[in-house]
Design a protein around this motif. Structure first.
Motif, mmCIF file in Angstrom:
data_model
loop_
_atom_site.group_PDB
_atom_site.id
_atom_site.type_symbol
_atom_site.label_atom_id
_atom_site.label_comp_id
_atom_site.label_asym_id
_atom_site.label_seq_id
_atom_site.Cartn_x
_atom_site.Cartn_y
_atom_site.Cartn_z
ATOM 1 N N VAL A 97 0.834 -1.203 0.000
ATOM 2 C CA VAL A 97 0.000 0.000 0.000
ATOM 3 C C VAL A 97 0.868 1.252 0.000
ATOM 4 O O VAL A 97 0.591 2.224 -0.719
ATOM 5 N N ILE A 98 1.930 1.238 0.813
ATOM 6 C CA ILE A 98 2.849 2.390 0.855
ATOM 7 C C ILE A 98 3.482 2.618 -0.510
ATOM 8 O O ILE A 98 3.550 3.753 -1.006
ATOM 9 N N ALA A 99 3.964 1.547 -1.142
ATOM 10 C CA ALA A 99 4.603 1.680 -2.454
ATOM 11 C C ALA A 99 3.610 2.190 -3.488
ATOM 12 O O ALA A 99 3.956 3.045 -4.323
ATOM 13 N N ALA A 100 2.367 1.688 -3.452
ATOM 14 C CA ALA A 100 1.358 2.133 -4.409
ATOM 15 C C ALA A 100 1.015 3.602 -4.202
ATOM 16 O O ALA A 100 0.949 4.382 -5.161
ATOM 17 N N ALA A 101 0.801 4.007 -2.954
ATOM 18 C CA ALA A 101 0.453 5.399 -2.668
ATOM 19 C C ALA A 101 1.588 6.339 -3.056
ATOM 20 O O ALA A 101 1.360 7.389 -3.671
ATOM 21 N N ALA A 102 2.823 5.952 -2.713
ATOM 22 C CA ALA A 102 3.971 6.785 -3.065
ATOM 23 C C ALA A 102 4.135 6.885 -4.582
ATOM 24 O O ALA A 102 4.404 7.962 -5.125
ATOM 25 N N GLY A 103 3.950 5.764 -5.282
ATOM 26 C CA GLY A 103 4.065 5.769 -6.735
ATOM 27 C C GLY A 103 3.015 6.628 -7.403
ATOM 28 O O GLY A 103 3.306 7.371 -8.352
ATOM 29 N N ILE A 104 1.781 6.565 -6.898
ATOM 30 C CA ILE A 104 0.689 7.352 -7.482
ATOM 31 C C ILE A 104 0.920 8.842 -7.246
ATOM 32 O O ILE A 104 0.708 9.667 -8.148
ATOM 33 N N ILE A 105 1.371 9.199 -6.045
ATOM 34 C CA ILE A 105 1.651 10.610 -5.757
ATOM 35 C C ILE A 105 2.767 11.123 -6.658
ATOM 36 O O ILE A 105 2.692 12.240 -7.201
ATOM 37 N N CYS A 106 3.808 10.327 -6.847
ATOM 38 C CA CYS A 106 4.899 10.714 -7.754
ATOM 39 C C CYS A 106 4.393 10.894 -9.181
ATOM 40 O O CYS A 106 4.792 11.841 -9.877
ATOM 41 N N THR A 107 3.520 9.987 -9.614
ATOM 42 C CA THR A 107 2.969 10.082 -10.969
ATOM 43 C C THR A 107 2.175 11.367 -11.151
ATOM 44 O O THR A 107 2.301 12.054 -12.178
ATOM 45 N N MET A 108 1.349 11.694 -10.172
ATOM 46 C CA MET A 108 0.563 12.935 -10.257
ATOM 47 C C MET A 108 1.471 14.153 -10.321
ATOM 48 O O MET A 108 1.204 15.104 -11.068
#
Length: 282
Positions: free
Chosen positions: A163-174
């Motif tokens: 979950v941490i990796a997914a949330a961090a990745g999505i924030i970086c993408t945005m």
């Protein structure tokens, strides 16, 4: 909200189901070949780490230290790969998917769309890394005769880690799409993906893992591992996962509950922060 959430995920699951049903004839043979190669690779990873860790176990005084050091490096690599994979997957899920125009034209809150795309990104980007990571942790459990608590902790600890990796990745993408056009960002990420894969392959060939089956090479690997500085920080989720697993693996004193709470609370916080960021720039 639950029905809407399931409805938003339906196209992704349906596409996967139709692809599986459409695999007939040559497609079935292709899937069988891929499954067989994947299984052999899975077994190979397990056996390689089983042999290395068994050798560590026979090294007096520093054997367990080397095992922990190797585990720390593994969790750092896994977390890095997970974050990068989520960045690439989130770009398609949140910005380039064909269904986005329809979704945003429907009377749905951004929160529901975000959570549905978050779930889609998490599963799509993580399943392969988790699948081929499990034999590593399985080898640790077998060699050090860990209790069932350890295996449960591996599964439990990976949930907030993903979950941490997914949330961090999505924030970086945005953030990236905020600075660059989505398709240009995709081209950059594809290039970076190729560079990462080539680098991993070259590193794999440089290490020549097949030579670790020789006793002399194992001695050299131990010397190399002892000299390498572990690339970690107490603020990284990979470090928390390691500290969560080590006491259960070796039966040593530690604070596994504290580090699991760090993982769980950070996962919840990043999901909330990601939703907050999405409401402002998505």
């Amino acid at each position: 909200m639950k029905d809407t959430f399931v409805y938003l995920l339906h196209p992704s699951w349906r596409s996967l189901w139709n692809r599986d049903r459409g695999s007939r004839g040559s497609g079935t043979i292709k899937n069988a070949v891929i499954f067989t190669l994947g299984a052999l690779f899975w077994v190979g990873i397990f056996y390689l780490f089983f042999r290395v860790l068994s050798y560590f176990q026979g090294v007096e005084a520093i054997g367990s230290i080397l095992a922990v050091k190797l585990l720390t490096m593994i969790t750092v690599v896994f977390f890095s790969l997970l974050v990068f994979s989520n960045i690439v997957t989130a770009l398609s899920a949140f910005y380039l998917s064909d269904e986005l125009v329809l979704l945003h034209s429907m009377p749905l809150s951004l929160e529901r769309i975000y959570l549905a795309k978050f779930t889609e990104t998490l599963f799509s980007s993580s399943w392969m890394i988790v699948l081929f990571g499990m034999p590593v942790f399985g080898a640790y459990g077998v060699v050090y005769r860990a209790s069932w608590d350890y295996y449960g902790a591996v599964l439990l600890g990976f949930v907030p880690m993903l979950v941490i990796a997914a949330a961090a990745g999505i924030i970086c993408t945005m953030g990236l799409v905020r600075l660059f056009p989505a398709r240009r960002t995709k081209e950059i990420l594809v290039l970076l993906s190729i560079l990462v894969l080539v680098s991993l392959y070259l590193l794999f060939r440089f290490l020549q893992p097949e030579r670790l089956f020789e006793e002399a090479e194992l001695d050299r690997f131990i010397n190399f591992l002892a000299m390498v500085k572990t690339p970690t920080s107490v603020y990284l989720p990979s470090h928390w996962l390691t500290e969560f697993l080590v006491p259960l693996l070796f039966g040593e004193p530690g604070e596994p509950l504290f580090h699991f709470m760090l993982l769980a609370s950070t996962a919840m916080a990043l999901v909330t922060i990601g939703l907050w960021v999405g409401e402002r720039i998505y």
